[in-house]
Structures are given as structure tokens and as C-alpha cells.
Design a protein around this motif. Structure first.
Motif, short mmCIF file in Angstrom:
data_model
loop_
_atom_site.label_atom_id
_atom_site.label_comp_id
_atom_site.label_asym_id
_atom_site.label_seq_id
_atom_site.Cartn_x
_atom_site.Cartn_y
_atom_site.Cartn_z
N PRO A 4 48.45 36.44 37.33
CA PRO A 4 47.52 37.57 37.14
C PRO A 4 46.17 37.11 36.58
O PRO A 4 45.11 37.60 36.97
N ALA A 5 46.22 36.10 35.68
CA ALA A 5 44.98 35.59 35.09
C ALA A 5 44.11 34.93 36.16
O ALA A 5 42.89 35.13 36.20
N VAL A 6 44.76 34.14 37.05
CA VAL A 6 44.00 33.47 38.12
C VAL A 6 43.39 34.52 39.05
O VAL A 6 42.20 34.45 39.40
N THR A 7 44.19 35.50 39.43
CA THR A 7 43.70 36.54 40.32
C THR A 7 42.51 37.26 39.69
O THR A 7 41.47 37.47 40.33
N PHE A 8 42.67 37.61 38.41
CA PHE A 8 41.58 38.32 37.74
C PHE A 8 40.33 37.45 37.68
O PHE A 8 39.21 37.92 37.94
N THR A 9 40.51 36.15 37.34
CA THR A 9 39.35 35.26 37.23
C THR A 9 38.60 35.19 38.55
O THR A 9 37.38 35.35 38.59
N LEU A 10 39.36 35.00 39.64
CA LEU A 10 38.71 34.91 40.95
C LEU A 10 37.97 36.21 41.27
O LEU A 10 36.81 36.21 41.68
N ALA A 11 38.67 37.33 41.03
CA ALA A 11 38.05 38.62 41.34
C ALA A 11 36.79 38.82 40.50
O ALA A 11 35.78 39.32 40.99
N TYR A 12 36.85 38.39 39.25
CA TYR A 12 35.71 38.61 38.37
C TYR A 12 34.52 37.75 38.79
O TYR A 12 33.37 38.19 38.73
N VAL A 13 34.83 36.50 39.22
CA VAL A 13 33.74 35.63 39.68
C VAL A 13 33.05 36.26 40.89
O VAL A 13 31.82 36.34 40.95
N VAL A 14 33.85 36.77 41.83
CA VAL A 14 33.27 37.42 43.01
C VAL A 14 32.42 38.62 42.59
O VAL A 14 31.28 38.80 43.03
N PHE A 15 32.98 39.43 41.67
CA PHE A 15 32.25 40.60 41.18
C PHE A 15 30.93 40.18 40.53
O PHE A 15 29.87 40.76 40.81
N ALA A 16 30.99 39.14 39.68
CA ALA A 16 29.79 38.73 38.96
C ALA A 16 28.71 38.24 39.92
O ALA A 16 27.54 38.59 39.80
N VAL A 17 29.14 37.43 40.92
CA VAL A 17 28.17 36.92 41.89
C VAL A 17 27.53 38.07 42.68
O VAL A 17 26.32 38.12 42.88
#
Ligand SMILES: [Zn+2]
Ligand SMILES: [Zn+2]
Ligand SMILES: [Zn+2]
Length: 362
Positions: A4-17
Motif C-alpha cells: 500500500p505504501a508503494v502504491t500510495f507513493t507512486l500515485a502521489y508522485v504522479v499527482f504531484a507532477v
């Protein structure tokens, strides 16, 4: 890291970009700082400078909150790290939290400082103050820019993250955090680079992007680059008073109608001129309302009753540029080779004319 942490990190990076460099889809969904803060920003047309003072400050604040958002999200995505209970978290996360809080704190303090005394301390106010006359301040420059931005005859182009606006007095580049402003009379422009993109979503022609360096003789104005599609080059040149030099000898692919307009103008200039009867006065061109009408159609190509052309009896109502654009708009876009030899109807009375019948008024 667990899933879940990896998924969230990836999603957050996409969101931030996507939040910092919003693609068109995100923009149209309204997920940009501009649309989220629209109520506070006011209208760009009403007060261009004030809008961008607020927009750049709001953007900086919003972007500085991203690391903190990640930390808060991780509290839920990875409960085993005990991020909600600060004292149980690992050293690395403590340091991250410290910076995630420090960053918005610093930008908030900065934003507060900028907004003091009616935005006197904002970097943009200082950028504008450079252009102010000795007895006036940046506000006078701002109101000149605001007023000229409202005019419909300004030149504006570019993606929202790198917009270019040219008004009668100013050349402005709007980026995410700042604004570059130069005064038309101070600048010289140089085409420094061109890039060809083979694929463009909205046309099947290769697209050429030009990079133009805007340098000012004012030592306090830093040179900046503007980028635009080569088909807009003619329009930009029309709006600029300074010539654009081409240091890199870039071959500029202007739009077909720009090229045609140049040819049209040079051909009309060698046609016989028309002198206006003394009792008539020239009115503004009804196509652009910018210049006075300076064209009269007189059948000169053949004898009055020969050929396809007809005599037009309209009073002068159009300028040369608008007549050229009208002429080009009536042509077969697939066969440019036929353009110069064809006849088109007068925009007002529909009498047919050819290029030989277009007379400048002297
Ligand atoms: Zn016109
Ligand atoms: Zn006519
Ligand atoms: Zn003719």
C-alpha cells in the motif's frame, strides 16, 4: 516498503507532477492552482498584474504543501511506521516531517512579506519598478500593462506554463512562478533555435517551434527566451516594432497565408494606384478597425466587358492586409499554385476581382 505504501507513493508522485506541470486533461478538469484559487485571484482581464501577483504567490504556497501532503497520506498508507505518532517514527521520517513543515512555513512567511504594503515587496513589483519613470512607481507600469492586456489586438500564444503576450508597449512572458517583462522600444530579438516536431495532434503537417531570445538594452532587465509555433511568427512580427534578427539562420516555415500575404502585398504595390476624390474621406477598415481603409477595387486586368472580372462600385472599406486575408480565405487550400491567378468576389458587392484589380489609395 510494503505494497500500500508503494502504491500510495507512486500515485502521489504522479499527482504531484500533474499538479506542478498540469497536462491539458488536468487543466480542463480544473485541478490547477489557478482554478482552485479562482475566487481569490480575480480576473486576469480586469487586472493582469494583480492577478499574477496573487497567482505566483498562491502557486508557490500550494506547491510547498506537497511534501506535507505526502507525509499525511503515508500516515494512513503505512500505519506500521507509526507516522501519526511523531515520537514513534524513525529518524528519517522525523527529518522529512521537519522539512515538510518548514517548507510551507517559509513560503507562508515569504508570501506574507510579499503581500505587505499592497504587494510592494513582491519580486514582480521590483521587476516592474525597473520600467517606471523617475517620478512614478511600479503601479504606473502595472496599470499600463493592465490596460494594454485588455485590448483585443494583443498577441498572445504559448502553453499556460510559458505564455507570451505582446502588447503595443510590452513583451511579457508568464511562467509558473514569475513574469518577465520588457519594453518594446528597448529590446532586440533574435531567433536562436528551431525545433521540428513531426507529429502534432491537430494537424498532419510537421510543426516548427522557434526559440526567440528577447534581450533588452536596459541593464536591469534579464534576457529571456520565448517559444512559439512558426506559423505565428508573422503575427508576432506584425505586433513588434523591433525587427527580429535570425542569428542561427533558421529557415522559418511560416504559415501559407502569411507567405501569401507578403506576396499579395508586394504585387498590389506595383499595381496602378487610385487617387481618392477630394470630397471623400477614408474610414477605418471594417475588417480590423485598426487602420484606415486603403484599397479600392478597379477592373484593370482586361477591357471593361472582357474576362471574368467585374467592376466593383463599393467605396473603399478595407485595408490591404484584410483584403489579402479575404483573398487567401477564398482559395483552394490544397492548390496554392492557383492562388495568384484566381478571381474572388468583392467582400461587399460580390463583383469578381483578381490581384491586378486591387489598387492602393494614395
Ligand atoms: Zn483591415
Ligand atoms: Zn464591391
Ligand atoms: Zn481582374
Amino acid at each position: 516498503m510494503e505494497s500500500p505504501a508503494v502504491t500510495f507513493t507512486l500515485a502521489y508522485v504522479v499527482f504531484a507532477v500533474c499538479f506542478v506541470f498540469p497536462p491539458d486533461e488536468v487543466r480542463s478538469a480544473g485541478l490547477t492552482v489557478q482554478s482552485l484559487l479562482a475566487g481569490w485571484l480575480g480576473s486576469e482581464d480586469a487586472a493582469f498584474v494583480q492577478y499574477h501577483l496573487r497567482r505566483s504567490t498562491g502557486t508557490l504556497l500550494a506547491h510547498s504543501l506537497l511534501p506535507l501532503g505526502y507525509y499525511l497520506g503515508m500516515c494512513f498508507a503505512a500505519p506500521e511506521k507509526h507516522l501519526c505518532f511523531f515520537y514513534l517514527a524513525s529518524e528519517g521520517w522525523k527529518t522529512f516531517f521537519f522539512f515538510a513543515v518548514l517548507l510551507p512555513a517559509v513560503t507562508s512567511a515569504l508570501a506574507y512579506y510579499w503581500s505587505r504594503k499592497g504587494w510592494n515587496n513582491h519580486p514582480l513589483a521590483r521587476t516592474l519598478a525597473v520600467h517606471a519613470l523617475p517620478q512614478s512607481g511600479w503601479r504606473a507600469v502595472a496599470s499600463s500593462i493592465n490596460m494594454e492586456f485588455r485590448r483585443i489586438d494583443k498577441f498572445a500564444t504559448g502553453a499556460p506554463g510559458a505564455r507570451v503576450i505582446v502588447t503595443d508597449t510590452w513583451v511579457i512572458k508568464v511562467t509558473t512562478y514569475c513574469l518577465h517583462v520588457a519594453q518594446q522600444q528597448d529590446i532586440h530579438l533574435t531567433v536562436t533555435d528551431s525545433r521540428q516536431h513531426e507529429l502534432s495532434p491537430d494537424s498532419n503537417m510537421p510543426v516548427q517551434f522557434l526559440t526567440i531570445r528577447v534581450a533588452s538594452i536596459n541593464p536591469y532587465v534579464k534576457a529571456f527566451d520565448i517559444r512559439l509555433n512558426s506559423t505565428e511568427y508573422g503575427e508576432l512580427r506584425e505586433k513588434l516594432r523591433a525587427p527580429i534578427s535570425n542569428a542561427a539562420n533558421v529557415v522559418i516555415h511560416q504559415s501559407l497565408s502569411d507567405l501569401f500575404l507578403e506576396t499579395f502585398t508586394s504585387l498590389v504595390e506595383i499595381n496602378q494606384a487610385y487617387s481618392l476624390p477630394s470630397n471623400q474621406e477614408l474610414e477605418p477598415c471594417i475588417g480590423c478597425m485598426q487602420t484606415n481603409a486603403n484599397i479600392k477595387l478597379i477592373k484593370n486586368c482586361q477591357e471593361p466587358n472582357e474576362g471574368e472580372c467585374q467592376q466593383c462600385y463599393c467605396r473603399p472599406m478595407w485595408c490591404l492586409t484584410c483584403m489579402g486575408k479575404w483573398f487567401a480565405s477564398r482559395q483552394d487550400q490544397q492548390h496554392p499554385e492557383t492562388w495568384l491567378s484566381s478571381q474572388v468576389p468583392c467582400p461587399t458587392c460580390r463583383a469578381k476581382f483578381c490581384i491586378l484589380d486591387v489598387c492602393m489609395i494614395r
